[in-house]
Design a protein around this motif. Structure first.
Motif, short mmCIF file in Angstrom:
data_model
loop_
_atom_site.label_atom_id
_atom_site.label_comp_id
_atom_site.label_asym_id
_atom_site.label_seq_id
_atom_site.Cartn_x
_atom_site.Cartn_y
_atom_site.Cartn_z
N GLU A 282 0.83 -1.21 0.00
CA GLU A 282 0.00 0.00 0.00
C GLU A 282 0.86 1.26 0.00
O GLU A 282 0.53 2.26 -0.65
CB GLU A 282 -0.93 0.00 1.21
N LYS A 283 1.98 1.21 0.70
CA LYS A 283 2.87 2.37 0.75
C LYS A 283 3.49 2.64 -0.61
O LYS A 283 3.58 3.80 -1.05
CB LYS A 283 3.96 2.15 1.80
N LEU A 284 3.92 1.59 -1.31
CA LEU A 284 4.50 1.77 -2.64
C LEU A 284 3.46 2.32 -3.62
O LEU A 284 3.75 3.24 -4.40
CB LEU A 284 5.05 0.44 -3.16
N LEU A 285 2.25 1.79 -3.56
CA LEU A 285 1.19 2.28 -4.45
C LEU A 285 0.84 3.73 -4.12
O LEU A 285 0.55 4.53 -5.02
CB LEU A 285 -0.05 1.39 -4.33
N SER A 286 0.88 4.08 -2.84
CA SER A 286 0.61 5.47 -2.45
C SER A 286 1.69 6.40 -2.99
O SER A 286 1.39 7.53 -3.41
CB SER A 286 0.55 5.58 -0.92
N THR A 287 2.93 5.94 -2.98
CA THR A 287 4.02 6.74 -3.54
C THR A 287 3.80 6.99 -5.03
O THR A 287 4.03 8.09 -5.54
CB THR A 287 5.37 6.03 -3.33
N TYR A 288 3.32 5.96 -5.72
CA TYR A 288 3.01 6.11 -7.15
C TYR A 288 1.89 7.11 -7.36
O TYR A 288 1.98 8.01 -8.21
CB TYR A 288 2.63 4.75 -7.74
N ILE A 289 0.83 6.99 -6.57
CA ILE A 289 -0.31 7.91 -6.69
C ILE A 289 0.12 9.35 -6.45
O ILE A 289 -0.33 10.28 -7.12
CB ILE A 289 -1.42 7.50 -5.70
N ASP A 290 1.03 9.55 -5.49
CA ASP A 290 1.48 10.90 -5.14
C ASP A 290 2.28 11.57 -6.24
O ASP A 290 2.54 12.78 -6.17
CB ASP A 290 2.31 10.86 -3.85
N LYS A 291 2.68 10.83 -7.26
CA LYS A 291 3.40 11.44 -8.38
C LYS A 291 2.51 12.41 -9.17
O LYS A 291 3.01 13.16 -10.01
CB LYS A 291 3.97 10.36 -9.30
N THR A 292 1.21 12.37 -8.93
CA THR A 292 0.30 13.30 -9.60
C THR A 292 0.19 14.63 -8.85
O THR A 292 -0.54 15.52 -9.28
CB THR A 292 -1.11 12.69 -9.70
N ARG A 293 0.91 14.76 -7.76
CA ARG A 293 0.72 15.90 -6.86
C ARG A 293 0.89 17.25 -7.55
O ARG A 293 0.19 18.22 -7.23
CB ARG A 293 1.71 15.79 -5.69
N TYR A 294 1.83 17.34 -8.48
CA TYR A 294 2.14 18.64 -9.08
C TYR A 294 1.54 18.81 -10.48
O TYR A 294 1.85 19.78 -11.17
CB TYR A 294 3.65 18.84 -9.12
N LEU A 295 0.69 17.88 -10.89
CA LEU A 295 0.03 18.03 -12.19
C LEU A 295 -1.09 19.06 -12.08
O LEU A 295 -1.84 19.09 -11.11
CB LEU A 295 -0.55 16.69 -12.65
N VAL A 296 -1.22 19.89 -13.11
CA VAL A 296 -2.27 20.92 -13.10
C VAL A 296 -3.35 20.63 -14.13
O VAL A 296 -4.42 21.25 -14.10
CB VAL A 296 -1.68 22.32 -13.34
N PHE A 297 -3.07 19.70 -15.05
CA PHE A 297 -4.06 19.30 -16.05
C PHE A 297 -4.15 17.78 -16.09
O PHE A 297 -3.24 17.08 -15.67
CB PHE A 297 -3.67 19.81 -17.45
N GLY A 298 -5.26 17.27 -16.63
CA GLY A 298 -5.38 15.84 -16.86
C GLY A 298 -6.29 15.13 -15.88
O GLY A 298 -6.61 15.65 -14.80
N VAL A 299 -6.68 13.91 -16.26
CA VAL A 299 -7.58 13.11 -15.44
C VAL A 299 -6.85 12.45 -14.27
O VAL A 299 -7.47 12.02 -13.29
CB VAL A 299 -8.26 12.03 -16.32
N GLU A 300 -5.52 12.37 -14.35
CA GLU A 300 -4.75 11.64 -13.34
C GLU A 300 -4.98 12.13 -11.90
O GLU A 300 -5.17 11.30 -11.00
CB GLU A 300 -3.25 11.68 -13.68
#
Length: 338
Positions: A282-300
């Motif tokens: 769960e921690k690894l998957l959460s790290t992956y999800i957090d890669k969207t933190r700085y996106l300003v556009f998109g469905v991600e």
């Protein structure tokens, strides 16, 4: 040549149509329960939990949430609220439907087990899928499976065959899991979502390998439980079925998963439990999800917010079940991913 995954994927699509939606979820993310608040909930009694949650998304349902007989309903209502919100923010119909699809597969497997074992499973159905649960019940009662979507029909047929060939109920679960992942692999979903499930597939297959080894199950049936489409070829897992458990993580020393595989295996050998492995997954998957933190556009970022909320609800359920059953704080803390 095998491409080794040494870092988490970053395949994002920029779609400026999502500017408003991204801004909306960024504002909502402020209300997500953070690590410090979860730690306070772990230490609190039921009454104190109410005060801790008073300014969260759960404030409107505290009396129901903190009641042992109604908390499951409160959590399900929160899932429904979030799904309704996400549906209003995502433009692509196939993505909206996919987020409901896991509940269709869940309900289908529950109904099939009820059919095979002649049990009433109505209370276990989750009304969050694309398909109406009452209509699904009627379809299963009359065995009119052709009325269901083609992907579900195939999953049901394969699950029936797997069960009667093996006489093992768990083969029903494995078959539906495989069917769900196969659907993801052949459908045109955003790369971010595809890669999330490819990561989950590898992590699930490794857990299946360890479980098969520890439980000394029939090696010839191991192929039947492997999920397709991960970054790690299924053949690698098949080759390792005869190796000693403690040597298996080293085979993946160059992969992004190595710390998870190594520590999870060590904990399993010492404590005979997958708790640490599940938490690290769960921690690894959460790290992956957090890669969207700085996106300003998109469905991600929209999908990421949904996944974060589902994790939050899962953590809330772990705490509540533990509190209502007198589970020690240290044990609950091991199960949480914050």
């Amino acid at each position: 040549m095998l491409e080794i995954l040494t870092k988490l994927p970053e395949r994002f699509l920029e779609n400026q149509e999502y500017a408003y939606a991204v801004g909306r979820v960024r504002a909502l993310e402020v209300s997500l329960i953070d690590k410090q608040r979860f730690e306070r909930l772990l230490k609190a009694g039921i009454e104190e939990m109410g005060r801790i949650l008073v300014d969260t998304d759960y404030s409107h349902s505290l009396s129901e949430l903190l009641n042992p007989s109604t908390f499951e309903n409160a959590l399900q209502n929160e899932k429904q609220r979030i799904l309704t919100l996400i549906d209003s923010l995502i433009f692509e119909e196939n993505v909206r439907k996919f987020l409901h699809l896991e509940f269709d597969y869940f309900n289908a497997r529950v109904l099939l087990k009820g059919k095979i074992f002649d049990r009433d499973v109505s209370d276990f159905l989750v009304p969050l899928g694309n398909l109406n649960t009452d209509e699904m019940k009627q379809i299963f009662e009359n065995e009119e499976y052709e009325k269901l979507p083609e992907n579900l029909v195939k999953a049901i047929q394969d699950a029936i065959s797997s069960y009667y060939n093996s006489k093992e109920p768990r083969m029903i679960d494995f078959t539906f899991d495989r069917a769900f992942i196969e659907h993801m692999n052949v459908s045109g979903y955003p790369p971010f979502l595809q890669d999330y499930y490819r990561l989950l597939t590898d992590l699930t297959n490794f857990r299946s390998l360890l479980r098969w080894k520890v439980m000394e199950l029939d090696k010839s049936r191991f192929r039947d439980v492997l999920l397709p489409g991960g970054f790690i070829p299924e053949g690698m897992f098949l080759e390792l079925i005869g190796e000693p458990v403690e040597q298996i993580p080293g085979v993946f020393s160059r992969w992004i998963y190595y710390p998870v595989f190594l520590e999870g295996t060590k904990y399993l050998n010492t404590n005979h439990s997958f708790i640490r492995y599940e938490a690290m997954v769960e921690k690894l998957l959460s790290t992956y999800i957090d890669k969207t933190r700085y996106l300003v556009f998109g469905v991600e970022p929209i999908i990421a917010y949904y996944l974060k909320k589902m994790k939050e609800i899962k953590n809330m359920r772990i705490i509540l079940v533990g509190k209502f059953n007198g589970v020690e704080e240290e044990i609950l803390a091991e199960r949480l991913v914050v």
